[in-house]
Design a protein around this motif. Sequence first.
Motif, mmCIF file in Angstrom:
data_model
loop_
_atom_site.group_PDB
_atom_site.id
_atom_site.type_symbol
_atom_site.label_atom_id
_atom_site.label_comp_id
_atom_site.label_asym_id
_atom_site.label_seq_id
_atom_site.Cartn_x
_atom_site.Cartn_y
_atom_site.Cartn_z
ATOM 1 N N GLU A 14 33.589 33.656 40.880
ATOM 2 C CA GLU A 14 32.273 32.974 41.172
ATOM 3 C C GLU A 14 31.455 33.919 41.942
ATOM 4 N N ILE A 15 31.808 34.811 42.640
ATOM 5 C CA ILE A 15 30.835 35.879 43.378
ATOM 6 C C ILE A 15 30.323 36.790 42.246
ATOM 7 N N ILE A 16 31.051 37.152 41.285
ATOM 8 C CA ILE A 16 30.515 37.955 40.367
ATOM 9 C C ILE A 16 29.633 37.357 39.307
ATOM 10 N N THR A 17 29.806 36.019 38.980
ATOM 11 C CA THR A 17 29.016 35.240 38.158
ATOM 12 C C THR A 17 27.542 35.004 38.831
ATOM 13 N N ALA A 18 27.526 34.843 40.399
ATOM 14 C CA ALA A 18 26.592 34.575 41.210
ATOM 15 C C ALA A 18 25.481 35.798 40.871
ATOM 16 N N GLU A 19 26.102 37.079 40.854
ATOM 17 C CA GLU A 19 25.400 38.407 40.815
ATOM 18 C C GLU A 19 24.910 38.565 39.456
ATOM 19 N N GLY A 20 25.075 37.310 38.278
ATOM 20 C CA GLY A 20 24.449 37.643 37.040
ATOM 21 C C GLY A 20 25.437 38.535 36.055
ATOM 22 N N ARG A 21 26.747 38.557 36.361
ATOM 23 C CA ARG A 21 27.689 39.159 35.480
ATOM 24 C C ARG A 21 28.700 38.307 35.070
ATOM 25 N N GLU A 22 29.332 38.513 34.140
ATOM 26 C CA GLU A 22 30.203 37.347 33.463
ATOM 27 C C GLU A 22 31.753 38.075 33.728
ATOM 28 N N PRO A 23 32.508 37.464 34.580
ATOM 29 C CA PRO A 23 33.911 38.130 34.741
ATOM 30 C C PRO A 23 34.973 37.892 33.619
ATOM 31 N N ILE A 24 35.786 38.804 33.358
ATOM 32 C CA ILE A 24 36.832 38.494 32.505
ATOM 33 C C ILE A 24 38.341 38.350 33.252
ATOM 34 N N THR A 25 38.691 37.125 33.270
ATOM 35 C CA THR A 25 39.831 37.052 33.990
ATOM 36 C C THR A 25 40.894 36.266 33.243
ATOM 37 N N TYR A 26 42.091 36.101 33.935
ATOM 38 C CA TYR A 26 43.145 35.125 33.218
ATOM 39 C C TYR A 26 44.141 34.973 34.562
ATOM 40 N N ILE A 27 44.950 33.785 34.356
ATOM 41 C CA ILE A 27 45.950 33.330 35.385
ATOM 42 C C ILE A 27 47.277 34.158 35.231
ATOM 43 N N ALA A 28 47.691 34.829 36.129
ATOM 44 C CA ALA A 28 48.960 35.517 35.947
ATOM 45 C C ALA A 28 50.188 34.262 36.097
ATOM 46 N N SER A 29 51.290 34.936 35.389
ATOM 47 C CA SER A 29 52.435 34.035 35.621
ATOM 48 C C SER A 29 52.888 34.341 36.918
ATOM 49 N N ARG A 30 54.077 33.259 37.205
ATOM 50 C CA ARG A 30 54.571 33.619 38.598
ATOM 51 C C ARG A 30 55.293 35.046 38.785
ATOM 52 N N ASP A 31 55.888 35.451 37.911
ATOM 53 C CA ASP A 31 56.557 36.828 37.902
ATOM 54 C C ASP A 31 55.388 38.009 38.036
ATOM 55 N N GLU A 32 54.459 37.831 37.525
ATOM 56 C CA GLU A 32 53.585 38.871 37.335
ATOM 57 C C GLU A 32 52.572 38.752 38.656
ATOM 58 N N TYR A 33 52.292 37.496 39.131
ATOM 59 C CA TYR A 33 51.786 37.189 40.333
ATOM 60 C C TYR A 33 52.489 37.815 41.601
ATOM 61 N N HIS A 34 53.602 37.641 41.944
ATOM 62 C CA HIS A 34 54.310 38.289 42.610
ATOM 63 C C HIS A 34 54.662 39.734 42.808
ATOM 64 N N ARG A 35 54.636 40.235 41.481
ATOM 65 C CA ARG A 35 54.523 41.836 41.412
ATOM 66 C C ARG A 35 53.212 42.389 41.698
ATOM 67 N N ARG A 36 52.099 41.713 41.318
ATOM 68 C CA ARG A 36 50.703 42.115 41.506
ATOM 69 C C ARG A 36 50.522 41.875 43.154
ATOM 70 N N LEU A 37 51.088 40.962 43.866
ATOM 71 C CA LEU A 37 51.055 40.792 45.086
ATOM 72 C C LEU A 37 51.661 41.990 45.891
ATOM 73 N N ARG A 38 52.814 42.425 45.272
ATOM 74 C CA ARG A 38 53.516 43.562 46.068
ATOM 75 C C ARG A 38 52.329 44.758 45.963
ATOM 76 N N GLU A 39 51.972 44.767 44.693
ATOM 77 C CA GLU A 39 50.861 46.056 44.368
ATOM 78 C C GLU A 39 49.857 45.839 45.568
ATOM 79 N N LYS A 40 49.171 44.736 45.579
ATOM 80 C CA LYS A 40 48.061 44.419 46.474
ATOM 81 C C LYS A 40 48.216 44.863 47.766
ATOM 82 N N LEU A 41 49.613 44.462 48.340
ATOM 83 C CA LEU A 41 50.147 44.664 49.564
ATOM 84 C C LEU A 41 50.082 46.476 49.809
ATOM 85 N N THR A 42 50.663 46.944 48.951
ATOM 86 C CA THR A 42 50.423 48.578 49.080
ATOM 87 C C THR A 42 48.922 48.958 49.380
#
Length: 105
Positions: A14-42
Amino acid sequence: MGSYGKLVRDQIPEIITAEGREPITYIASRDEYHRRLREKLTEEVAEFLSADDAAALGELADVLEVVHALAMSLGIDSVALEELRQAKERERGGFTRRIVWTGNR
């Protein structure tokens, strides 16, 4: 960024959209989400460690946000996580006395 893309906070699109840009996103699966949270913590811990004192609290808040999300992904809410932290503190203490262990005699 790990594999393609990176986990971002919920309102970033939403912040990117408000800046006039179009974000490209997708919703992670549970397994990917957990893996990416670990990466994000690092990532967030590294940012905290490299931050000067003025920025450290903001970075520490980001670390805490990821820790809370990780706990929720493991089925533990923030209250239960805090109760676990307090139980460990009662049993083994915290880190407030600045004790450094150098070995045994």
